[in-house]
Design a protein around this motif. Structure first.
Motif, PDB file in Angstrom:
ATOM      1  N   LEU A 199       0.803  -0.995  -0.241  1.00 10.07           N
ATOM      2  CA  LEU A 199       0.577  -0.119   0.143  1.00 10.07           C
ATOM      3  C   LEU A 199       0.693   1.397  -0.183  1.00 10.07           C
ATOM      4  CD1 LEU A 199      -3.069   0.100   0.022  1.00 10.07           C
ATOM      5  CD2 LEU A 199      -2.746   0.246   2.418  1.00 10.07           C
ATOM      6  N   THR A 200       2.150   1.212   0.981  1.00 10.10           N
ATOM      7  CA  THR A 200       2.181   2.014   0.687  1.00 10.10           C
ATOM      8  C   THR A 200       3.811   2.713  -0.312  1.00 10.10           C
ATOM      9  OG1 THR A 200       3.242   1.928   3.286  1.00 10.10           O
ATOM     10  CG2 THR A 200       4.794   3.043   2.374  1.00 10.10           C
ATOM     11  N   GLN A 201       4.360   1.411  -0.872  1.00 10.82           N
ATOM     12  CA  GLN A 201       4.576   1.296  -2.288  1.00 10.82           C
ATOM     13  C   GLN A 201       3.259   2.320  -3.325  1.00 10.82           C
ATOM     14  OE1 GLN A 201       5.764  -2.608  -3.894  1.00 10.82           O
ATOM     15  NE2 GLN A 201       7.883  -1.565  -4.315  1.00 10.82           N
ATOM     16  N   LYS A 202       2.819   2.013  -3.660  1.00 11.47           N
ATOM     17  CA  LYS A 202       1.501   2.379  -4.744  1.00 11.47           C
ATOM     18  C   LYS A 202       1.181   3.585  -4.260  1.00 11.47           C
ATOM     19  CE  LYS A 202      -0.225   1.184  -8.659  1.00 11.47           C
ATOM     20  NZ  LYS A 202      -0.164   0.547  -9.936  1.00 11.47           N
ATOM     21  N   SER A 203       1.029   4.051  -3.105  1.00  8.13           N
ATOM     22  CA  SER A 203       0.374   5.543  -2.661  1.00  8.13           C
ATOM     23  C   SER A 203       1.214   6.422  -2.696  1.00  8.13           C
ATOM     24  CB  SER A 203      -1.065   5.015  -1.059  1.00  8.13           C
ATOM     25  OG  SER A 203      -1.717   4.209  -1.977  1.00  8.13           O
ATOM     26  N   VAL A 204       2.036   5.907  -1.522  1.00  6.13           N
ATOM     27  CA  VAL A 204       3.181   7.033  -0.970  1.00  6.13           C
ATOM     28  C   VAL A 204       4.537   7.035  -2.097  1.00  6.13           C
ATOM     29  CG1 VAL A 204       4.929   7.732   0.747  1.00  6.13           C
ATOM     30  CG2 VAL A 204       2.650   6.664   1.532  1.00  6.13           C
ATOM     31  N   GLY A 205       5.001   6.171  -3.137  1.00  3.88           N
ATOM     32  CA  GLY A 205       5.659   6.276  -3.727  1.00  3.88           C
ATOM     33  C   GLY A 205       6.956   6.766  -3.453  1.00  3.88           C
ATOM     34  N   LYS A 206       7.683   7.669  -3.863  1.00  6.49           N
ATOM     35  CA  LYS A 206       8.725   8.600  -3.642  1.00  6.49           C
ATOM     36  C   LYS A 206       8.667  10.187  -3.297  1.00  6.49           C
ATOM     37  CE  LYS A 206      11.871   5.834  -6.723  1.00  6.49           C
ATOM     38  NZ  LYS A 206      12.592   5.520  -7.515  1.00  6.49           N
ATOM     39  N   ASP A 207       7.449  10.314  -3.211  1.00  3.99           N
ATOM     40  CA  ASP A 207       7.200  11.631  -2.757  1.00  3.99           C
ATOM     41  C   ASP A 207       7.642  12.263  -1.845  1.00  3.99           C
ATOM     42  OD1 ASP A 207       5.530  13.771  -2.438  1.00  3.99           O
ATOM     43  OD2 ASP A 207       4.264  13.435  -4.098  1.00  3.99           O
ATOM     44  N   LYS A 208       8.371  13.115  -1.506  1.00  5.02           N
ATOM     45  CA  LYS A 208       8.913  12.968  -0.134  1.00  5.02           C
ATOM     46  C   LYS A 208       7.474  14.354   0.664  1.00  5.02           C
ATOM     47  CE  LYS A 208      13.577  14.172  -2.140  1.00  5.02           C
ATOM     48  NZ  LYS A 208      15.056  15.457  -2.071  1.00  5.02           N
ATOM     49  N   LEU A 209       7.548  15.208  -0.172  1.00  7.34           N
ATOM     50  CA  LEU A 209       6.140  15.450   1.139  1.00  7.34           C
ATOM     51  C   LEU A 209       4.968  14.194   2.048  1.00  7.34           C
ATOM     52  CD1 LEU A 209       4.602  17.730   2.199  1.00  7.34           C
ATOM     53  CD2 LEU A 209       3.043  18.277   0.305  1.00  7.34           C
ATOM     54  N   LEU A 210       4.798  13.584   0.798  1.00  5.17           N
ATOM     55  CA  LEU A 210       4.145  12.525   1.507  1.00  5.17           C
ATOM     56  C   LEU A 210       4.275  11.378   2.476  1.00  5.17           C
ATOM     57  CD1 LEU A 210       2.246  11.300  -2.081  1.00  5.17           C
ATOM     58  CD2 LEU A 210       1.017  12.935   0.185  1.00  5.17           C
ATOM     59  N   TRP A 211       6.155  11.251   2.305  1.00  5.80           N
ATOM     60  CA  TRP A 211       6.491  10.106   3.462  1.00  5.80           C
ATOM     61  C   TRP A 211       6.927  11.160   4.228  1.00  5.80           C
ATOM     62  CZ3 TRP A 211       8.363   5.558   3.809  1.00  5.80           C
ATOM     63  CH2 TRP A 211       8.279   4.962   2.502  1.00  5.80           C
ATOM     64  N   ALA A 212       6.815  12.849   4.123  1.00  4.26           N
ATOM     65  CA  ALA A 212       6.645  13.186   5.839  1.00  4.26           C
ATOM     66  C   ALA A 212       6.000  12.919   6.738  1.00  4.26           C
ATOM     67  CB  ALA A 212       7.502  14.804   5.302  1.00  4.26           C
ATOM     68  N   ILE A 213       4.855  12.954   5.889  1.00  2.00           N
ATOM     69  CA  ILE A 213       3.377  13.057   6.663  1.00  2.00           C
ATOM     70  C   ILE A 213       3.055  11.401   6.722  1.00  2.00           C
ATOM     71  CG2 ILE A 213       1.209  12.818   5.873  1.00  2.00           C
ATOM     72  CD1 ILE A 213       1.373  15.083   3.900  1.00  2.00           C
ATOM     73  N   PHE A 214       3.663  10.491   5.822  1.00  6.91           N
ATOM     74  CA  PHE A 214       3.680   9.365   6.078  1.00  6.91           C
ATOM     75  C   PHE A 214       3.745   8.960   7.484  1.00  6.91           C
ATOM     76  CE2 PHE A 214       5.489   4.583   6.216  1.00  6.91           C
ATOM     77  CZ  PHE A 214       4.874   4.378   6.193  1.00  6.91           C
ATOM     78  N   LEU A 215       5.584   9.571   7.802  1.00  6.46           N
ATOM     79  CA  LEU A 215       6.146   8.687   8.549  1.00  6.46           C
ATOM     80  C   LEU A 215       5.878   9.861  10.440  1.00  6.46           C
ATOM     81  CD1 LEU A 215       9.732   9.451   6.921  1.00  6.46           C
ATOM     82  CD2 LEU A 215       8.448   7.137   7.978  1.00  6.46           C
ATOM     83  N   LEU A 216       5.760  10.678   9.679  1.00  3.99           N
ATOM     84  CA  LEU A 216       4.456  11.763  11.615  1.00  3.99           C
ATOM     85  C   LEU A 216       3.734  10.752  11.817  1.00  3.99           C
ATOM     86  CD1 LEU A 216       4.345  14.567  13.067  1.00  3.99           C
ATOM     87  CD2 LEU A 216       3.061  15.361  11.424  1.00  3.99           C
ATOM     88  N   LEU A 217       2.946  10.303  11.079  1.00  2.00           N
ATOM     89  CA  LEU A 217       1.335   9.887  11.637  1.00  2.00           C
ATOM     90  C   LEU A 217       1.886   8.066  11.981  1.00  2.00           C
ATOM     91  CD1 LEU A 217      -1.869  10.572  11.288  1.00  2.00           C
ATOM     92  CD2 LEU A 217      -0.079  12.221  10.477  1.00  2.00           C
TER      93      LEU A 217
END
Length: 389
Positions: free
Chosen positions: A137-155
């Motif tokens: 799910l992470t690989q498909k929806s977050v990909g390599k987007d740095k902003l989305l990764w920051a949100i992902f890691l925070l949550l």
């Protein structure tokens, strides 16, 4: 617009899929949303990536059980209210019947000691299953987007630290991506604030009513479905507070057994409400508890669904959905760690979890129920030896 888009599947096929998922889908909400993406978006191409992301965002925004709401939304995508209704029923009914049967056995045979053995193995295997689901799910929806990764890691971090899913952070993540990538000309915030402010008041109104047992069950579980955000993980503390502490319907031991039932049965984890309702007031209690929990989540999905469908392609909405999706998957990843702390308790359970991950990584077509059945058997054989050592 009310026209139905061209589809490559029938409503009956979709109902059969969710009937099967409700019957064989182990692993709780984290795994179930992963299965839906793998099967309906990836393998069958029945649902588009955009529709899936909209559904996941709506399910995370609205209170109630995550997997059931996503299923209802996916039923709505091409078959509207009829699809949403029939899919919701097909997804929930199999596990409801199972927990009622287990409730009957529990009441008539003085508890279910074998559950501890089964859950010992299954709980560890489930960790492996949901780790792989979350990775995909992470690989498909977050990909390599740095902003989305920051949100992902925070949550993910917030979920691990608080052991709960903080609803306002999902909205904040959506707003952040929206403002950074597609700034609105007329941002409005009054609606969200007014709805959020009214929820505690509504809960208080429900809580002050003096009613009969079945009505009490109905009101309590309606609150569980209407005011608790996130997955089955989030609803467990709420249920404990009401069922054990406030109403004294169950003992601590009975409540733990109820959660174990939810984990060793397929379908949504929230179906544990059926088991709890059965212990409190038999089949009527189980039916009222399940209906009261799932009806709000159904309404919270189908009422806003047309607006998600109509405005889902607007750049601002797409950015908002991307932010919430990254937050949702981050919270899901965090919940994996929280659940793992409860399920991986020694070396054998750690080994079971790692073997499950390895098998699913190596054999892409391996069906999860096979792993769950094998883990249950291992638990039945090993737990009595370990517990008496």
């Amino acid at each position: 617009m009310t026209e139905t888009p061209t589809t490559n599947y029938t409503l009956w096929q979709l109902i059969l899929y969710f009937l099967r998922l409700g019957t064989l889908g182990f692993g709780g909400p984290v795994a179930l949303v992963g299965y839906m993406h793998r099967d309906l978006v990836g393998e069958r191409s029945w649902i588009s990536e955009a529709d899936y992301k909209e559904g996941l965002a709506l399910a995370q925004l609205a209170p109630g059980p995550l997997a059931a709401q996503l299923a209802i939304y996916l039923g709505y995508v091409h078959y509207r209210i009829v699809g949403a209704t029939l899919v919701g029923i097909a997804f929930v009914v199999p596990s409801f019947l199972m927990v009622v049967a287990l409730g009957w056995a529990y009441m008539h045979f003085g508890g279910l000691p074998w559950m501890q053995s089964v859950f010992y193995g299954v709980g560890a295997a489930v960790i492996g299953i949901i780790v792989m689901s979350t990775q995909k799910l992470t690989q498909k929806s977050v990909g390599k987007d740095k902003l989305l990764w920051a949100i992902f890691l925070l949550l993910a971090a917030v979920t691990v630290i608080t052991e709960s899913e903080v609803a306002w952070l999902f909205i904040a993540a959506g707003v952040l991506v929206w403002f950074l990538r597609a700034p609105p000309k007329f941002p409005g915030k009054n609606t969200v604030n007014s709805v959020g402010a009214s929820m505690p008041l509504m809960a208080d109104l429900f809580g002050n009513l003096d009613v009969t047992l079945l009505t009490q069950i109905g009101i309590f579980f309606t609150k569980a479905g209407a005011f608790v955000f996130g997955s089955g993980l989030a609803i467990v503390p709420f249920l404990y507070g009401g069922v054990v502490t406030e109403h004294h319907w169950l003992t601590d031991k009975q409540f733990v057994d109820a959660v174990a039932v939810a984990m060793i049965t397929p379908g949504p984890v929230v179906i544990t409400v059926g088991f709890i309702g059965y212990l409190v007031a038999g089949l009527p209690g189980a039916s009222v508890a399940a209906l009261a929990t799932f009806l709000p989540c159904y309404l919270f999905t189908v009422i806003p669904a047309p607006y998600f469908k109509k405005y889902g392609k607007v750049p601002g909405v797409l950015a908002f959905v991307d932010g919430i999706t990254a937050a949702a998957i981050g919270a899901i990843a965090g919940s994996v760690i929280v659940i793992a702390k409860r399920s991986i308790i020694d070396i054998p359970t750690a080994v079971i979890a790692l073997i499950s991950i390895g098998l699913l990584w190596k054999f892409k077509k391996l069906h999860e129920p096979i792993i769950v059945a094998a883990a249950a058997l291992i638990g039945l054989l090993t737990y009595p030896l370990i517990s008496h050592a």
